[in-house]
Enzyme design. Sequence first.
Site, PDB file in Angstrom:
ATOM      1  CG  ASN A 207       3.690 -14.580  -3.190  1.00 41.62           C
ATOM      2  OD1 ASN A 207       4.878 -14.301  -3.273  1.00 41.62           O
ATOM      3  ND2 ASN A 207       3.165 -15.143  -2.114  1.00 41.62           N
ATOM      4  CG  ASP A 275      -3.422 -13.187   2.449  1.00 41.23           C
ATOM      5  OD1 ASP A 275      -2.698 -13.159   3.454  1.00 41.23           O
ATOM      6  OD2 ASP A 275      -3.478 -12.262   1.614  1.00 41.23           O
ATOM      7  CE  LYS A 285      -1.713 -32.969 -14.785  1.00 37.43           C
ATOM      8  NZ  LYS A 285      -1.307 -33.356 -16.114  1.00 37.43           N
ATOM      9  N   PRO A 302      -3.142 -19.726   8.484  1.00 40.63           N
ATOM     10  CG  PRO A 302      -1.408 -20.990   9.386  1.00 40.63           C
ATOM     11  CD  PRO A 302      -2.444 -20.995   8.292  1.00 40.63           C
ATOM     12  CG  ASP A 303      -1.564 -13.077  10.209  1.00 38.03           C
ATOM     13  OD1 ASP A 303      -0.348 -12.990  10.481  1.00 38.03           O
ATOM     14  OD2 ASP A 303      -2.204 -12.169   9.654  1.00 38.03           O
ATOM     15  CE  LYS A 335      -1.307  -5.560   6.247  1.00 36.77           C
ATOM     16  NZ  LYS A 335      -0.858  -5.863   4.916  1.00 36.77           N
ATOM     17  CE  LYS A 339      -1.056  -9.072   9.262  1.00 32.76           C
ATOM     18  NZ  LYS A 339      -0.793 -10.278   8.497  1.00 32.76           N
TER      19      LYS A 339
END
Length: 397
Positions: A207, A275, A285, A302-303, A335, A339
Amino acid sequence: MDQKRVLLIIGGGISAYKSLLLIRLLRGARIAVTPVLTRAGEEFVTPLSVSALAGHKVHSALFDLGQEAEMGHIELSRSADLIVVAPATADLMAKMAGGRADDLASTLLLATDTPVLLAPAMNVRMWHHAATQRNLDALRGDGIHVVGPNSGDMACGEFGLGRMAEPDEIMAAITARLTDGPLKGRHIIVTSGPTHEAIDPVRYIANRSSGAQGAAIAAALRDLGATVTFVTGPASVPPPSGVQVTRVQTAQQMLGAVMAALPADGAVMAAAVADWHVSNASDQKIKKTASGLPVLEFAENPDILAEVSKGANRPELVVGFAAETQNVAEYAAQKRLRKGCDWIVANDVSPQTGIMGGSENAVTLITDAGAEEWPRMGKTEVAARLAARIAQALGAK
Ligand code: C5P
């Protein structure tokens, strides 16, 4: 307050003369100086001038029976509040990075458990050499603080990075390290940057996180005296000096590094963790084939924030981040509860805000008392403000 003590190691470089000025500044600030001169250092400044200014005899030899009888080198390495190496030559940095101990200075640096501040000084090519940069990276990862070098004319006639920081800059860095901040003795874990999830050995999913906010938070917590473990994914912003750095690639590795860093008093999870990971990632490859496009399958990562918040070894204060593109405060409040963390620092990362990858941030701090909107400000200011709040919260508990 007890008188602070600096062990000053003077390496062999032309800028050693500036270390004489540094000794004067230290003494002027009522900081005691124990000087150590390397053999090469003695070529640039004399033991007599160093000891006269420091008001203390100079240590130089590793095996000096007279000196050992008074104070052994192990004791010497731990007798100060801070060890300053100025100038820190390329050679001294290489010795430190390699864990060598073949003279008094390198032995002290290996034997110590005292914070260390380096003021590198060397020729510009030596500074930019891959070996020096590798050593610098390793030393930073070991939690060594670094001030400078600066850019400018060099004694060797060249121009560029490598001039030792000026005595007043080194003095400012020393004062910052010697000041007992409100987070002294507190251990805080900070996660930062993106994660890279492999598709195959050469491709990955990532990201746009630069790691700028996480790095700024780690530096701000360090400045308040905290011992910081900085767990970072492949960020584009370098980690700050003076923090313990663990580099990871994937969310799974980040979880492992965070768990290994516990126990801690606080955790600030600023990383933009992926995520999902690719569950059918290939060892080889993936080739273009006539038979069609590859199909990627995903599995949930995993969070880390949730695992730390709900785990047995939970830090006193757990802070999560929420990057949203709409209904920021509302989603972030949900959240926080989901969490199980104490606070959420929420921000709007819609492309038009320019926040992701930019130098500014506009955040809303969500606590159990509600939502607090902060004005848009630099990421460094956000970090300073958050660190101050963390110090307040940990102090109050
Ligand atoms: O669920 P979301 O990714 O929006 O949550 C963001 C917060 O959770 C951040 O603090 C981030 O560091 C953390 N997080 C995590 N592990 C994940 C996903 C997010 O620690 N797998």
